[in-house]
Design an enzyme around this catalytic site. Structure first.
Site, mmCIF file in Angstrom:
data_model
loop_
_atom_site.group_PDB
_atom_site.id
_atom_site.type_symbol
_atom_site.label_atom_id
_atom_site.label_comp_id
_atom_site.label_asym_id
_atom_site.label_seq_id
_atom_site.Cartn_x
_atom_site.Cartn_y
_atom_site.Cartn_z
ATOM 1 N N GLU A 40 0.836 -1.202 0.000
ATOM 2 C CA GLU A 40 0.000 0.000 0.000
ATOM 3 C C GLU A 40 0.871 1.253 0.000
ATOM 4 O O GLU A 40 1.917 1.293 0.651
ATOM 5 C CB GLU A 40 -0.853 0.021 1.275
ATOM 6 N N ASP A 41 0.402 2.275 -0.686
ATOM 7 C CA ASP A 41 0.956 3.629 -0.540
ATOM 8 C C ASP A 41 2.482 3.658 -0.627
ATOM 9 O O ASP A 41 3.148 4.104 0.311
ATOM 10 C CB ASP A 41 0.538 4.220 0.818
ATOM 11 N N CYS A 77 -6.482 4.564 -3.320
ATOM 12 C CA CYS A 77 -6.738 3.129 -3.440
ATOM 13 C C CYS A 77 -7.990 2.715 -4.213
ATOM 14 O O CYS A 77 -7.886 1.939 -5.156
ATOM 15 C CB CYS A 77 -6.722 2.463 -2.069
ATOM 16 N N ASP A 131 0.106 -0.027 -4.776
ATOM 17 C CA ASP A 131 -1.178 0.398 -5.365
ATOM 18 C C ASP A 131 -1.210 1.862 -5.816
ATOM 19 O O ASP A 131 -2.115 2.270 -6.522
ATOM 20 C CB ASP A 131 -2.359 0.073 -4.436
ATOM 21 N N HIS A 132 -0.225 2.669 -5.405
ATOM 22 C CA HIS A 132 -0.032 4.055 -5.879
ATOM 23 C C HIS A 132 1.108 4.627 -5.061
ATOM 24 O O HIS A 132 1.737 3.916 -4.275
ATOM 25 C CB HIS A 132 -1.305 4.907 -5.732
#
Length: 620
Positions: free
Chosen positions: A30-31, A69, A241-242
């Site tokens: 994540e992130d 997300c 995811d980014h």
């Protein structure tokens, strides 16, 4: 045709070889931007993923389709842009069309055992047909004997919410790592848009601590694969995811918010599925390509209607010339921007340029760096690049040379020698918006109203319901100056509410220069739709009609719909001192929002802050 019904799951799997199909494992963080040792980050300590990269392909130009997300994950699970589905607003849940299939459904129909551990977050309820198991215990080890598997493990460890610790907590987490894994804040790499203070350095170091912990968790899953003797039967992906959850990463459309790591390890027995199985690849990759690639590696032909294309496997397609990404409502922050990246250059169009670069948002205000930037700004201690995030407005257009300016600090949109490139990339972006039927040209409430209980995707291609080209023509006048005033005055009385909304928004962006449209804007204050009334009210506040306008916004705070409340509140915060007549309604809205999570925060904190300033007699 946009219809997906033409591609049946059974039809798509006929070409799928039944024997010797690879298992597929996706490890997702994540992130997280490419903050890994294998991507050249010397401050990172990521031995497990570095080893995976050494044995596989490291992609250098992979981009998320959104810097947050749910729209990013919505694109990955469906192979379609979230802005085409109506799932582009964070936690803006829409019903799923029966015509939309998730890629795991195709894989399950072809005999794969599909598991997700555990985050979904698609902006629609997950159908039972998507996964064999989606839970914190989901694992390939639960599959029936002899079945190939597709398994996802999602690591929350690097998520924005996990990187906020300071002081004793930072010392404790650092101490739990091995000496060589610990991150000294004094050595933390700071981008130019952060001020150099101990608090900023500690927040950056905390993020890198979490990356190291995540790397160990990824290593544990990879060791389980080894224990099961499956390494040479499994194609392994790692991606994030980014961009990172620190300011100017997540939520921003610049490279720092969209550029992510992507590593793919392909065993020797499946080397025929890729042009090469190790080293670097500068092929442009977009998240909508991931599901098509998963199907292609499994021998399944991806649906022709998908927006993405396979970059590996039996059905590999030609690389694209550009990738696209979107930014819409995130939590309480109403915004709309679009970008196209051709690899070396990035163009961004901001459709709400009259908003600040870093609008207030409950979840993000808990981040120490954000708090430090706001503190220093209030004390007038930010200068140069370190003040970038506190700019009161956004450029209408941004153009960056990513080869020379990866961090996107030097906007070349007004450089005379780049005018042709600017025009070409703008056209490329608008062509994409029109082709994919970008639903964000409708205010979120308008989109749901036109959908009439369906997934917005169902009406997106119907020009009678959504005259998109006409609406885009007006939206592109936002921020373009006074030359468009005659056309915008006409647009304010158009039959379509979205045309009226963008005309009013364009006048709001013009500020005091909107005076020639005074009569039309006053009429628009009585529009049947609140989003049009609010945009007109913001414009009216700049041309001496604030009393009437503020009454409209105050009434908006009392509506039952939280998106309507937020829109009204955001404009009241922007107009500051002129919001004084709405003070009683603000108090009511704050009371009404007590107990509400997320969006309710904006009503309590942002409106509360404005109320305090007004009560103290200070200007907004």
């Amino acid at each position: 045709s946009a219809a997906l019904a033409s591609t049946t799951i059974v039809g798509s799997m006929l070409s799928c070889a039944q024997k010797d199909r690879p298992n597929i494992l996706w490890l997702t963080a994540e992130d997280m931007s490419p903050t890994l040792g294998c991507y050249g980050d010397k401050y990172a300590c990521t031995p497990n993923l570095d080893k995976l990269a050494a044995e596989g392909i490291r992609y250098t130009r992979c981009f998320a389709n959104a810097p947050v997300c749910t729209p990013a994950r919505s694109s990955i699970i469906t192979g379609l842009f979230a802005s085409s589905l109506g799932s582009q607003h964070l936690r803006g849940i829409v019903p799923l069309s029966a015509r939309i299939k998730g890629y795991p459904e195709y894989m399950r129909a072809a005999g794969y055992y599909c598991t997700n551990n555990a985050k979904e977050d698609y902006n629609f309820a997950t159908p039972a047909s998507f996964w064999d198991e989606s839970s914190e215990t989901a694992h390939w080890r639960n599959r029936p004997k002899g079945k190939p598997f597709f398994s996802i493990f999602n690591f929350m460890t690097t998520h924005q919410s996990q990187t906020r610790y300071e002081g004793e907590e930072f010392d404790k987490v650092n101490a739990e790592l091995r000496p060589e894994e610990r991150h000294d804040p004094a050595k933390a790499p700071l981008p130019p848009y952060y001020p150099d203070t101990p608090r900023v350095r500690t927040n950056v170091a905390a993020f890198y601590n979490q990356v190291t912990i995540m790397d160990e968790q990824a290593g544990a899953i990879l060791r389980q694969l080894e224990e099961d003797g499956l390494v040479e039967d499994t194609i392994i992906f790692f991606y994030a995811d980014h961009g990172s959850g620190l300011p100017r990463g997540k939520r921003w459309l610049h490279s720092t918010g969209l550029h992510v790591p992507l590593i793919v390890r392909i065993p020797d027995k499946y080397r025929h599925l890729a042009a090469k199985t190790n080293g670097l690849s500068d092929e442009l990759i977009s998240f909508v390509d991931l599901p098509a690639t998963a199907l292609s590696l499994a021998g399944i032909e991806p649906p022709a209607e998908w927006h993405g294309r396979a970059f590996l496997g039996a059905h590999k397609a030609e690389p694209p010339s550009a990738v696209f990404a979107i930014r819409d409502r995130v939590d309480e922050v109403l915004e709309m921007s679009r970008t196209v990246i051709d690899g070396d250059w990035q163009y961004i169009r901001n459709f709400m340029p009259h908003r600040p670069r870093m609008q207030r948002s409950f979840f993000s205000e808990l981040t120490p760096i954000r708090q430090e930037i706001r503190r220093l700004h209030a004390a007038r201690k930010l200068t140069g690049d370190a003040a970038w995030l506190m700019a009161p407005t956004i450029p209408v257009e941004e153009l960056y040379n990513l080869k020379e300016d990866y961090l996107c600090m030097h906007n070349l949109a007004e450089a005379p020698e780049q005018l042709d490139r600017l025009a070409a990339m703008r056209q490329q972006l608008f062509d994409w918006m029109l082709k994919t039927r970008d639903l964000s040209l409708l205010h979120e409430t308008d989109m749901l109203h036109r959908a009439k209980g369906r997934m917005p995707f169902e009406f997106a291609h119907d020009d009678a319901v959504y005259p998109m080209a006409k609406i885009l023509g007006v939206a592109d006048r936002v921020g373009r100056g006074t030359a468009h005033i005659p056309d915008l005055r006409v647009a304010l009385s158009d039959a379509d509410a979205a045309v009226r909304y963008w005309a009013a928004t364009a006048f709001a962006a013009l500020g005091s220069q909107a005076m020639p449209a005074r009569t039309e804007l006053q009429t628009a204050l009585n529009d049947e739709w609140p989003w049009v009334r609010f945009a007109a009210a913001e414009a009216c506040c700049a041309i001496g009609l604030e009393y009437e306008a503020v009454q409209i916004l105050a009434a908006g705070l009392m509506k039952r719909d939280i998106i309507t409340n937020l829109h009204a509140a955001q404009i009241l915060v922007v107009i500051g001192e002129k919001a004084r007549p709405a003070m009683p309604h603000m108090r009511q809205a704050i009371k009404k929002a007590e107990g509400l999570q997320d969006h309710g925060w904006y009503m309590r904190e942002a409106l509360g802050d404005l109320l305090e300033r007004l009560e103290a007699g200070r200007e907004g």
